[in-house]
Design a protein around this motif. Structure first.
Motif, PDB file in Angstrom:
ATOM      1  N   THR A  38       0.828  -1.205   0.000  1.00 56.74           N
ATOM      2  CA  THR A  38       0.000   0.000   0.000  1.00 56.74           C
ATOM      3  C   THR A  38       0.861   1.253   0.000  1.00 56.74           C
ATOM      4  O   THR A  38       0.610   2.205  -0.747  1.00 56.74           O
ATOM      5  CB  THR A  38      -0.946   0.004   1.228  1.00 56.74           C
ATOM      6  N   SER A  39       1.902   1.247   0.814  1.00 55.64           N
ATOM      7  CA  SER A  39       2.794   2.406   0.897  1.00 55.64           C
ATOM      8  C   SER A  39       3.502   2.658  -0.426  1.00 55.64           C
ATOM      9  O   SER A  39       3.695   3.812  -0.835  1.00 55.64           O
ATOM     10  CB  SER A  39       3.814   2.205   2.015  1.00 55.64           C
ATOM     11  N   ARG A  40       3.910   1.585  -1.092  1.00 52.81           N
ATOM     12  CA  ARG A  40       4.568   1.732  -2.397  1.00 52.81           C
ATOM     13  C   ARG A  40       3.615   2.350  -3.422  1.00 52.81           C
ATOM     14  O   ARG A  40       4.010   3.182  -4.235  1.00 52.81           O
ATOM     15  CB  ARG A  40       5.072   0.386  -2.908  1.00 52.81           C
ATOM     16  N   ARG A  41       2.344   1.932  -3.365  1.00 53.78           N
ATOM     17  CA  ARG A  41       1.355   2.509  -4.280  1.00 53.78           C
ATOM     18  C   ARG A  41       1.187   4.007  -4.035  1.00 53.78           C
ATOM     19  O   ARG A  41       0.885   4.766  -4.943  1.00 53.78           O
ATOM     20  CB  ARG A  41       0.001   1.817  -4.125  1.00 53.78           C
ATOM     21  N   LEU A  42       1.376   4.427  -2.790  1.00 52.19           N
ATOM     22  CA  LEU A  42       1.281   5.842  -2.430  1.00 52.19           C
ATOM     23  C   LEU A  42       2.566   6.607  -2.762  1.00 52.19           C
ATOM     24  O   LEU A  42       2.627   7.816  -2.594  1.00 52.19           O
ATOM     25  CB  LEU A  42       0.966   5.989  -0.941  1.00 52.19           C
ATOM     26  N   GLY A  43       3.592   5.871  -3.176  1.00 53.44           N
ATOM     27  CA  GLY A  43       4.854   6.495  -3.550  1.00 53.44           C
ATOM     28  C   GLY A  43       5.817   6.710  -2.390  1.00 53.44           C
ATOM     29  O   GLY A  43       6.745   7.504  -2.501  1.00 53.44           O
ATOM     30  N   ALA A  44       5.615   6.029  -1.288  1.00 47.55           N
ATOM     31  CA  ALA A  44       6.472   6.198  -0.116  1.00 47.55           C
ATOM     32  C   ALA A  44       7.852   5.584  -0.335  1.00 47.55           C
ATOM     33  O   ALA A  44       7.986   4.532  -0.944  1.00 47.55           O
ATOM     34  CB  ALA A  44       5.813   5.565   1.108  1.00 47.55           C
ATOM     35  N   SER A  45       8.850   6.256   0.219  1.00 53.57           N
ATOM     36  CA  SER A  45      10.220   5.741   0.170  1.00 53.57           C
ATOM     37  C   SER A  45      10.451   4.814   1.360  1.00 53.57           C
ATOM     38  O   SER A  45       9.644   4.761   2.293  1.00 53.57           O
ATOM     39  CB  SER A  45      11.210   6.907   0.246  1.00 53.57           C
ATOM     40  N   ASP A  46      11.591   4.114   1.339  1.00 49.11           N
ATOM     41  CA  ASP A  46      11.941   3.261   2.479  1.00 49.11           C
ATOM     42  C   ASP A  46      12.029   4.074   3.766  1.00 49.11           C
ATOM     43  O   ASP A  46      11.560   3.642   4.814  1.00 49.11           O
ATOM     44  CB  ASP A  46      13.280   2.548   2.235  1.00 49.11           C
ATOM     45  N   ASP A  47      12.628   5.251   3.686  1.00 46.89           N
ATOM     46  CA  ASP A  47      12.752   6.096   4.880  1.00 46.89           C
ATOM     47  C   ASP A  47      11.381   6.498   5.423  1.00 46.89           C
ATOM     48  O   ASP A  47      11.164   6.522   6.630  1.00 46.89           O
ATOM     49  CB  ASP A  47      13.585   7.344   4.573  1.00 46.89           C
ATOM     50  N   GLN A  48      10.449   6.812   4.533  1.00 43.55           N
ATOM     51  CA  GLN A  48       9.104   7.175   4.970  1.00 43.55           C
ATOM     52  C   GLN A  48       8.384   5.987   5.602  1.00 43.55           C
ATOM     53  O   GLN A  48       7.674   6.142   6.596  1.00 43.55           O
ATOM     54  CB  GLN A  48       8.290   7.721   3.791  1.00 43.55           C
ATOM     55  N   LEU A  49       8.568   4.803   5.010  1.00 45.29           N
ATOM     56  CA  LEU A  49       7.965   3.591   5.577  1.00 45.29           C
ATOM     57  C   LEU A  49       8.472   3.349   6.988  1.00 45.29           C
ATOM     58  O   LEU A  49       7.692   3.107   7.916  1.00 45.29           O
ATOM     59  CB  LEU A  49       8.320   2.366   4.719  1.00 45.29           C
TER      60      LEU A  49
END
Length: 107
Positions: free
Chosen positions: A82-93
């Motif tokens: 889900t986070s990847r679909r939102l465009g989140a980076s590893d640091d944001q995750l």
């Protein structure tokens, strides 16, 4: 290699009754010693992730399906997807997980 197989099983990529390659075949495919693969399979069996039976080979068990680790792996997979679909980076995750763990609201 054991960790990767465990991750595939706990993450649902390998499911109940999926057959793993023979020890010899996997060792040849990965360029590892047969003893290394055999030890990994024994450790997976000890963790109730696989079962080895003569003639039937090594297969993924269902014993782990309701284990907390399996549920956690599924939740983590959903979170990352889900986070990847939102465009989140590893640091944001990772930052979001740290915030969730500490209960500190963002801002």
């Amino acid at each position: 290699m054991r960790v990767q197989l465990a991750d595939l099983i706990l993450g649902g990529y390998l499911t109940e009754n999926d057959r793993l390659p023979t020890v010899r075949q996997l060792a040849a495919d990965l360029g590892l010693a047969i003893g290394t693969v055999a030890r990994a399979y024994r450790e997976l069996e000890t963790a109730n992730l696989v079962r080895t039976r003569r003639g039937a080979g090594t297969r993924v068990t269902s014993d782990h399906a309701n284990a907390p680790d399996s549920q956690l792996a599924q939740a983590a997979h959903t979170y990352v997807t889900t986070s990847r679909r939102l465009g989140a980076s590893d640091d944001q995750l990772l930052a979001a997980v740290r915030i969730a763990l500490t209960g500190t609201p963002p801002g």
